[in-house]
Design an enzyme around this catalytic site. Structure first.
Site, short mmCIF file in Angstrom:
data_model
loop_
_atom_site.label_atom_id
_atom_site.label_comp_id
_atom_site.label_asym_id
_atom_site.label_seq_id
_atom_site.Cartn_x
_atom_site.Cartn_y
_atom_site.Cartn_z
N GLN A 1 0.85 -1.20 0.00
CA GLN A 1 0.00 0.00 0.00
C GLN A 1 0.88 1.25 0.00
O GLN A 1 1.66 1.45 0.93
CB GLN A 1 -0.87 -0.03 1.26
CG GLN A 1 -2.25 0.58 1.20
CD GLN A 1 -3.09 0.20 0.02
OE1 GLN A 1 -2.99 0.84 -1.00
NE2 GLN A 1 -3.93 -0.81 0.16
N GLU B 1 3.05 6.55 8.02
CA GLU B 1 4.35 6.64 8.70
C GLU B 1 4.84 5.28 9.17
O GLU B 1 6.04 5.02 9.16
CB GLU B 1 4.29 7.62 9.87
CG GLU B 1 5.65 7.84 10.52
CD GLU B 1 5.67 8.94 11.56
OE1 GLU B 1 6.60 8.93 12.40
OE2 GLU B 1 4.77 9.78 11.56
N ARG C 1 -8.21 4.27 10.56
CA ARG C 1 -7.42 3.13 10.10
C ARG C 1 -6.53 2.53 11.18
O ARG C 1 -6.39 1.31 11.25
CB ARG C 1 -6.55 3.56 8.91
CG ARG C 1 -5.72 2.45 8.30
CD ARG C 1 -4.95 2.98 7.10
NE ARG C 1 -4.05 1.99 6.56
CZ ARG C 1 -4.39 1.05 5.68
NH1 ARG C 1 -5.63 1.00 5.25
NH2 ARG C 1 -3.52 0.17 5.23
#
Length: 297
Positions: free
Chosen positions: A77, A95, A132
């Site tokens: 991703q 991150e 998320r």
């Protein structure tokens, strides 16, 4: 300030035009339909984290596991960055993937470059993390507070944007009023949000800290913590029966912890008014066989 539309996705929160709304919503949900020309490879050395990112703590063990996965399968991703126009890029979302890629020894990482201003960068980072990531309760509370304070949103607007009830938002923000030592216990995962709500019901900070320490020391359940909170608030009103129950709960908490240590698995003691039960978890047929041998069955 004019009211912004609710229930229309992330773009409604930002007050953006339709095309930009589509981009932001796609970025937040990470739908796998981004065409290859939108993804580029950037040098990891050209990328820097966002200092305003909601997540402050990164689990080293989990980063290591993610790094191992990246070594085998690559970064599936892409991260989202914004161009700083000085040869460097700032992370908007992803991150953890960037950190794990550095651990894995990668020199480049797939990325989507966006031209977000500072305000939009903060909003995307906050909402991406809330939707998320598994933020700890304090990080989550600080994120909600930032949405309220920095962007002048109401609790109802935040509720609709992150998909949680308004009461959940309010209860989360209340955690920030806990004493600093208790907040640190929440950040480390020593206490749960349920425990924290019980602690919040206690009248003064000294008693709050005392209750938090008792919960950790005796491995109390949320129900046990609530009972102890009541006795701390009303020491003179409590009758002998309620005091006995509280003392028994403390003892059961210690017994529960000792059984868990001995058996090497999670043990839960449920104490009712007339009867109780002991739950012993196992995770496979072999694990069950191990427990049966230990119990001489």
């Amino acid at each position: 300030m004019a009211k912004r539309g609710l229930g229309k996705g992330i773009g409604a929160l930002f007050g953006t035009e339709a095309n930009e709304t589509d981009i932001i919503e796609r970025d937040i949900s990470f739908i796998n339909n981004i065409s290859s020309e939108n993804v580029t490879e950037l040098k990891i050395s050209q990328i820097e984290p966002n200092k305003e990112q909601p997540r402050k703590a990164f689990d080293e063990e989990k980063l290591g596991l993610l790094a191992d996965s990246i070594k085998k399968h690559g970064v599936i991703q892409p991260i989202i960055v914004k161009d700083l126009n000085n040869g460097f890029y700032q992370i908007v979302a992803g991150e953890r993937r960037w950190r794990a890629s550095r651990i894995a020894g990668l020199s480049k990482i797939p990325a989507i470059i966006r031209s977000y201003d500072e305000l939009t960068t903060m909003q995307v980072a906050l909402i991406e993390n809330l939707q998320r990531e598994n933020l700890n309760p304090i990080e989550e509370a600080l994120s909600y507070k930032a949405l309220l304070d920095d962007f002048s949103l109401t609790q109802e607007q935040v509720s609709e944007q992150v998909g949680k009830s308004r009461s959940a938002i309010a209860n989360s923000i209340r955690l920030l009023s806990l004493p600093q030592k208790v907040r640190e216990m929440l950040e480390k995962g020593t206490l749960s949000s349920g425990h924290a709500r019980a602690i919040l019901s206690v009248n003064d900070d000294e008693a709050k800290l005392l209750l938090a320490e008792k919960i950790v020391e005796n491995a109390l359940s949320v129900r046990q913590a609530e009972q102890l909170a009541k006795s701390l608030n009303n020491p003179k009103k409590g009758n002998k029966k309620s005091e006995t129950i509280t003392q028994l709960d403390l003892q059961l908490g210690e017994i529960q912890k000792r059984m868990s240590d001995i058996l090497g698995t999670k043990v839960k003691i449920l104490n009712g008014a007339k009867k109780g039960k002991i739950e012993i978890e196992y995770y496979s047929a072999n694990d069950l066989e191990r427990l049966l041998r230990m119990l001489d069955i």
